[in-house]
Design a protein around this motif. Structure first.
Motif, PDB file in Angstrom:
ATOM      1  N   MET A 166       0.697  -1.192   0.065  1.00 25.84           N
ATOM      2  CA  MET A 166      -0.076  -0.050  -0.121  1.00 25.84           C
ATOM      3  C   MET A 166       0.861   1.242   0.090  1.00 25.84           C
ATOM      4  N   GLU A 167       0.765   2.174  -0.948  1.00 22.93           N
ATOM      5  CA  GLU A 167       1.433   3.302  -0.985  1.00 22.93           C
ATOM      6  C   GLU A 167       1.225   4.151   0.200  1.00 22.93           C
ATOM      7  N   THR A 168       2.271   4.858   0.885  1.00 26.99           N
ATOM      8  CA  THR A 168       2.262   5.536   1.889  1.00 26.99           C
ATOM      9  C   THR A 168       1.908   7.194   1.302  1.00 26.99           C
ATOM     10  N   ILE A 169       1.191   7.703   1.929  1.00 27.58           N
ATOM     11  CA  ILE A 169       0.661   8.903   1.697  1.00 27.58           C
ATOM     12  C   ILE A 169       1.309   9.802   2.818  1.00 27.58           C
ATOM     13  N   MET A 170       1.983  11.071   2.479  1.00 25.50           N
ATOM     14  CA  MET A 170       2.318  11.893   3.424  1.00 25.50           C
ATOM     15  C   MET A 170       1.472  13.025   3.588  1.00 25.50           C
ATOM     16  N   LEU A 171       1.646  13.533   4.844  1.00 26.96           N
ATOM     17  CA  LEU A 171       0.764  14.833   5.305  1.00 26.96           C
ATOM     18  C   LEU A 171       1.339  16.172   4.359  1.00 26.96           C
ATOM     19  N   THR A 172       0.278  16.851   3.878  1.00 24.47           N
ATOM     20  CA  THR A 172       0.926  18.100   2.816  1.00 24.47           C
ATOM     21  C   THR A 172      -0.227  19.026   3.018  1.00 24.47           C
ATOM     22  N   LYS A 173       0.087  20.222   2.607  1.00 22.63           N
ATOM     23  CA  LYS A 173      -0.920  21.366   2.722  1.00 22.63           C
ATOM     24  C   LYS A 173      -1.964  21.005   1.970  1.00 22.63           C
ATOM     25  N   LYS A 174      -1.860  20.239   0.920  1.00 15.07           N
ATOM     26  CA  LYS A 174      -3.230  19.906  -0.132  1.00 15.07           C
ATOM     27  C   LYS A 174      -4.061  19.265   0.448  1.00 15.07           C
ATOM     28  N   ASN A 175      -3.538  18.138   1.401  1.00 14.37           N
ATOM     29  CA  ASN A 175      -4.416  17.002   1.934  1.00 14.37           C
ATOM     30  C   ASN A 175      -4.882  17.222   3.335  1.00 14.37           C
ATOM     31  N   ALA A 176      -4.211  18.233   3.901  1.00 19.28           N
ATOM     32  CA  ALA A 176      -4.477  18.302   5.563  1.00 19.28           C
ATOM     33  C   ALA A 176      -6.066  18.731   5.750  1.00 19.28           C
ATOM     34  N   HIS A 177      -6.736  19.365   5.207  1.00 19.75           N
ATOM     35  CA  HIS A 177      -7.852  19.756   5.243  1.00 19.75           C
ATOM     36  C   HIS A 177      -8.880  18.306   5.751  1.00 19.75           C
ATOM     37  N   ARG A 178      -8.352  17.179   5.204  1.00 12.67           N
ATOM     38  CA  ARG A 178      -9.249  16.007   5.056  1.00 12.67           C
ATOM     39  C   ARG A 178      -8.479  14.834   5.940  1.00 12.67           C
ATOM     40  N   VAL A 179      -7.525  15.386   6.491  1.00 13.20           N
ATOM     41  CA  VAL A 179      -6.748  14.306   7.310  1.00 13.20           C
ATOM     42  C   VAL A 179      -7.490  14.443   8.739  1.00 13.20           C
ATOM     43  N   THR A 180      -7.493  12.976   9.252  1.00 16.04           N
ATOM     44  CA  THR A 180      -7.976  12.911  10.763  1.00 16.04           C
ATOM     45  C   THR A 180      -6.870  12.210  11.762  1.00 16.04           C
ATOM     46  N   MET A 181      -6.130  11.032  11.044  1.00 21.93           N
ATOM     47  CA  MET A 181      -5.215  10.503  11.829  1.00 21.93           C
ATOM     48  C   MET A 181      -3.665  10.369  11.026  1.00 21.93           C
ATOM     49  N   VAL A 182      -2.687  10.584  11.950  1.00 24.06           N
ATOM     50  CA  VAL A 182      -1.471  10.437  11.377  1.00 24.06           C
ATOM     51  C   VAL A 182      -0.524   9.576  12.094  1.00 24.06           C
ATOM     52  N   ARG A 183       0.902   9.317  11.462  1.00 29.94           N
ATOM     53  CA  ARG A 183       1.707   8.566  12.181  1.00 29.94           C
ATOM     54  C   ARG A 183       3.211   9.128  11.782  1.00 29.94           C
ATOM     55  N   ARG A 184       4.050   9.039  12.812  1.00 28.12           N
ATOM     56  CA  ARG A 184       5.449   9.414  12.458  1.00 28.12           C
ATOM     57  C   ARG A 184       6.119   8.760  11.301  1.00 28.12           C
ATOM     58  N   LYS A 185       6.805   9.465  10.300  1.00 26.24           N
ATOM     59  CA  LYS A 185       7.107   8.807   9.143  1.00 26.24           C
ATOM     60  C   LYS A 185       8.364   7.987   9.601  1.00 26.24           C
ATOM     61  N   ASP A 186       9.154   8.416  10.393  1.00 25.34           N
ATOM     62  CA  ASP A 186      10.363   7.686  11.113  1.00 25.34           C
ATOM     63  C   ASP A 186      10.170   6.669  11.906  1.00 25.34           C
ATOM     64  N   ASP A 187       8.839   6.394  12.360  1.00 20.26           N
ATOM     65  CA  ASP A 187       8.479   5.104  13.056  1.00 20.26           C
ATOM     66  C   ASP A 187       7.072   4.547  12.692  1.00 20.26           C
ATOM     67  N   PRO A 188       7.232   3.690  11.642  1.00 16.84           N
ATOM     68  CA  PRO A 188       5.930   3.234  11.099  1.00 16.84           C
ATOM     69  C   PRO A 188       5.134   2.184  11.795  1.00 16.84           C
ATOM     70  N   GLN A 189       5.852   1.887  12.999  1.00 13.05           N
ATOM     71  CA  GLN A 189       5.086   0.885  14.020  1.00 13.05           C
ATOM     72  C   GLN A 189       4.283   1.731  15.183  1.00 13.05           C
ATOM     73  N   SER A 190       4.581   2.976  15.036  1.00 22.02           N
ATOM     74  CA  SER A 190       4.030   3.763  16.138  1.00 22.02           C
ATOM     75  C   SER A 190       2.565   3.882  16.252  1.00 22.02           C
ATOM     76  N   THR A 191       1.831   4.293  17.296  1.00 17.53           N
ATOM     77  CA  THR A 191       0.593   4.104  17.325  1.00 17.53           C
ATOM     78  C   THR A 191       0.168   5.524  16.642  1.00 17.53           C
ATOM     79  N   PRO A 192      -0.864   5.509  15.956  1.00 18.05           N
ATOM     80  CA  PRO A 192      -1.588   6.775  15.050  1.00 18.05           C
ATOM     81  C   PRO A 192      -1.827   7.843  15.937  1.00 18.05           C
TER      82      PRO A 192
END
Length: 368
Positions: free
Chosen positions: A1-27
């Motif tokens: 599954m493609e990883t989508i990064m948080l950006t200014k263009k998609n921030a308005h619809r994002v509800t949960m994120v996770r650290r890029k450098d720790d993919p196993q961390s809790t969202p």
């Protein structure tokens, strides 16, 4: 599954994120513009939950990947169009454009949820096409506060504003028609059982609401209303279904009222009331309707046209070989209550004895 990064263009619809450098961390939750301050554009985005939340600046977005969004990025490819739409009319075109894109995208998402899957792609394409036209037109509207008053062409700007207004009206008109067409399509896909069940849910809620009021009047919980009026109105609404031959709804309505009578010390409506005879009325109406619909249409010719007894549609129709003059048409509508049907290409009214008598007088036909 493609990883989508948080950006200014998609921030308005994002509800949960996770650290890029720790993919196993809790969202963790992401709240776009979660903290507002005084002044245009003074807001902060928040990341984290409760007391652990903190402000996150746009330049930090690249360190976070998107885990969950409220809806897809339907309009993300129109980001630049939204920005340029306000370039000459706002001192904050990026913020205003972002606001509009967010609102339109939420509206679009809500619209798409109401329609069948097979209609969504076409609706989305048409929506984006109309919106692109709106923003392209808006981009030609300027403000003297932005461009400066020197050399400002007010006449040209007025034309641009009118063109933009027309585009907006066309867009809203299209959306209204499209959503009505969707509802019509959805209705056409329903079975008779589904339509009956949906209608019954409304009727049942109406009965329960009225019965509750009547019971409260009987027990003294409510005062100042006429019990007889509530009973009369309920009877009138159910009798309408009986006159239309809707046997299933009337039978269930009477059964529901009997359920209320069984659990109330004083009956909501006594068994002596005419309401309990409505199922028989509905059955007689249905039987008569079925007999009428199965009859073969009858046509009676007259000089210049014909009269049709259309039993299937329950209409008496007058068809002319040539269009009557305006005075005759107005008289036919005003005095004899015949209305023009574009679908049937005929002047018509409900097939009753009064309609036959009206046509006989209008056309002077003794054999009608």
């Amino acid at each position: 599954m493609e990883t989508i990064m948080l950006t200014k263009k998609n921030a308005h619809r994002v509800t949960m994120v996770r650290r890029k450098d720790d993919p196993q961390s809790t969202p963790v939750p992401f709240r776009w513009r979660g903290e507002l301050r005084f002044g245009i554009g003074n807001f902060d985005h928040l990341i984290g939950e409760g007391d652990q939340s903190r402000i996150i600046k746009p330049h930090e977005f690249e360190g976070w990947e998107v885990v969950e969004t409220s809806h897809p990025g339907y309009l993300e490819d129109l980001w630049d169009a939204a920005y340029h739409a306000h370039y000459w009319s706002s001192q904050n075109p990026d913020i205003v454009g972002e606001d509009e894109l967010t609102q339109y995208e939420r509206e679009l998402h809500a619209d798409l949820q109401t329609m069948p899957e097979e209609q969504r792609e076409q609706y989305l394409s048409n929506y984006k096409s109309h919106l692109s036209g709106v923003w392209a037109s808006e981009s030609r509207v300027a403000s003297a506060f932005v461009t400066g008053r020197s050399g400002f062409n007010y006449q040209r700007n007025e034309k641009a504003e009118n063109a933009y207004r027309n585009k907006c009206e066309a867009f809203r008109g299209w959306r209204e028609r499209a959503l009505k067409a969707v509802e019509k399509y959805k209705e056409s896909q329903k079975t008779d059982e589904q339509r009956t069940e949906e209608l019954w849910q409304k009727v049942e809620a109406d009965i329960d609401s009225t019965a509750t009021t009547i019971h409260n009047l009987d027990t003294g919980k409510e005062r100042g209303y006429s019990r007889a009026l509530f009973v009369s109105n309920l009877f009138g609404r159910i009798s309408t279904y009986a006159k239309n031959g809707n046997v299933e709804i009337v039978e269930r309505a009477v059964a529901r009222i009997r359920e209320w009578n069984a659990k109330c010390q004083k009956p909501i409506i006594t068994e002596r009331h005419s309401l309990f005879k409505l199922p028989d009325v509905a059955r007689r109406v249905r039987q008569k309707t079925e007999e009428t619909v199965s009859r073969e249409n009858k046509e009676i010719a007259f000089e210049g046209g014909k009269v049709v007894f259309n039993y299937a549609e329950d209409r008496l129709q007058i068809l002319f070989d040539e269009v009557p003059d305006k005075e005759f048409r107005e008289r036919m509508h005003r005095e004899f209550r015949f209305n023009w049907s574009r679908r049937n290409m005929a002047w018509q009214r409900q097939l009753t004895d009064n309609a036959v008598r009206a046509a006989r007088r209008l056309l002077k036909l003794e054999n009608l």
